[in-house]
Enzyme design. Structure first.
Site, mmCIF file in Angstrom:
data_model
loop_
_atom_site.group_PDB
_atom_site.id
_atom_site.type_symbol
_atom_site.label_atom_id
_atom_site.label_comp_id
_atom_site.label_asym_id
_atom_site.label_seq_id
_atom_site.Cartn_x
_atom_site.Cartn_y
_atom_site.Cartn_z
ATOM 1 N N CYS A 134 0.886 -1.315 0.055
ATOM 2 C CA CYS A 134 0.120 -0.073 -0.092
ATOM 3 C C CYS A 134 0.580 1.107 -0.363
ATOM 4 C CB CYS A 134 -0.343 0.189 1.079
ATOM 5 S SG CYS A 134 -1.498 1.501 1.557
ATOM 6 N N CYS A 137 -0.376 4.208 2.321
ATOM 7 C CA CYS A 137 0.081 3.621 3.748
ATOM 8 C C CYS A 137 1.614 3.756 4.210
ATOM 9 C CB CYS A 137 -0.660 2.276 3.924
ATOM 10 S SG CYS A 137 -1.666 1.612 3.551
ATOM 11 N N ASP A 138 2.526 3.573 3.567
ATOM 12 C CA ASP A 138 3.510 3.776 3.904
ATOM 13 C C ASP A 138 4.682 4.541 2.965
ATOM 14 O OD1 ASP A 138 3.253 1.893 5.675
ATOM 15 O OD2 ASP A 138 3.304 -0.317 4.045
#
Ligand code: NAP
Length: 308
Positions: A134, A137-138
């Site tokens: 993701c 997200c990261d």
């Protein structure tokens, strides 16, 4: 007396939220159950540029929040629960969750899909320690660092473009010498000076113990093995349907995609399916939303015929 909903929608991504909007707007008593964050996969997509009207700064998170608010405005109810068992055969369907059990005349399953693993050595061990599925997200963790992206589809290429805002370099590793992604995405990626491509290549192993240090690559045409130093590796090699709960209950393909007709009906009366969990040609927000609208309308017709 126990409450019986007109419809319970399992899954709160675009298919579920669209089904919720259409069902609630038709005055159906509607419950949407989601185990994680509402919005599903699209909530973690940075930019949505192919959903009609989603021009300028339309992030997946924004679109998801708006879809949820719109369904709520028409009266759809929401619970955050994990479904553990379903009884689909009777006239009244039963949905057992971790905390409560819910009942309804119809069920619309919209649980979508989850990322497939790259299938290389040490991948699972380094998940969350350099290996990610993701970008939204990261990506932050890789500011100024070297990033690898695995895959050649829409996800890999759109996320590679997004990751160039963070990484010093973004290297796309693809198993063929041609991308599967939409031509417009390919063009953007080829014109982005930060993106490099390694063709005809698969990842054999992720190196590192407490954090990713590099990848062992293999060129599948020449057999040549090489090392790529990288700080992060984002894996985008497709998705698999979240349909385990329905195995043996609903007709599905060997991959687990649930088979429907064009009204989103499954082989079980009163049970409908919409979005990425369904066997279909095109998995996009627009097709998920369209499936959801059709499923809700078909569920409404089913109730009219069956219960009145
Ligand atoms: P996808 O279209 O199935 O592409 C998966 C990619 O991973 C392909 O390039 C495939 O290679 C490669 N691959 C598969 N297994 C592999 C393995 N074991 N090792 C190495 N590479 C492997 O999946 P996706 O890109 O996640 O897209 C899923 C769906 O969502 C698609 O319908 C897509 O159109 C949609 N989507 C759309 C957008 C958008 O419109 N902006 C964004 C994201 C996703 P091959 O090409 O050789 O098969």
């Amino acid at each position: 007396m126990e409450h019986i909903y007109d419809t319970i929608i399992i899954g709160g991504g675009p298919a579920g939220l669209s089904a919720g909007l259409y069902a609630a707007r038709s005055k159906m008593d509607t419950l949407i159950i989601e185990r994680a964050a509402f919005g599903g996969q699209v909530a973690t997509t940075n930019e949505i540029d192919n959903y009609p009207g989603s021009i300028e700064n339309c992030t997946g998170a924004t679109l998801s929040v708006r879809m949820k608010e719109q369904a709520a405005e028409f009266g759809a109810l929401f619970v955050s629960e994990e479904v553990v068992e379903v009884e689909l055969e009777g006239d009244i369907k039963v949905v057992k969750c971790m905390r409560e059990t819910y009942k309804a005349k119809t069920i619309i399953i919209t649980t979508g899909a989850y990322p497939r693993l790259g299938g290389f050595k040490n991948e699972v061990e380094l998940r969350g320690k350099g290996i990610s599925y993701c970008a939204t997200c990261d990506a932050d963790f890789y500011e100024g660092l070297d990033i690898a992206v695995l895959g050649g589809g829409d996800s890999a290429i759109s996320e590679a473009i997004y990751l160039t805002k963070f990484g010093e370099t973004v290297t796309v590793i693809h198993r063929r010498d041609e991308l599967r992604a939409a031509k417009s995405l390919q063009e953007k990626a080829f014109n982005n000076p930060k993106i490099k491509f390694i063709w005809d290549t698969v990842v054999e192993e992720a190196k590192g113990e407490n954090g990713l240090e590099g990848l062992v690559l293999k060129n599948i045409k020449t057999g040549k093995v090489s090392d790529l130093k990288t700080d992060g590796c984002f894996v985008f090699v497709g998705y698999l349907p979240v349909s385990e709960l329905y195995k043996g209950k609903i007709t599905m393909t060997s991959r687990g995609d649930i088979i429907t007709d064009e009204e989103m009906k499954t082989n079980i009366p009163g049970v409908f399916v919409a979005g990425d969990i369904r066997e279909k040609l095109l998995r996009q927000v627009i097709t998920a939303a369209a499936d959801g609208a059709i499923a809700a309308t078909a569920a409404e017709h089913y109730i009219e015929n069956k219960f009145s």
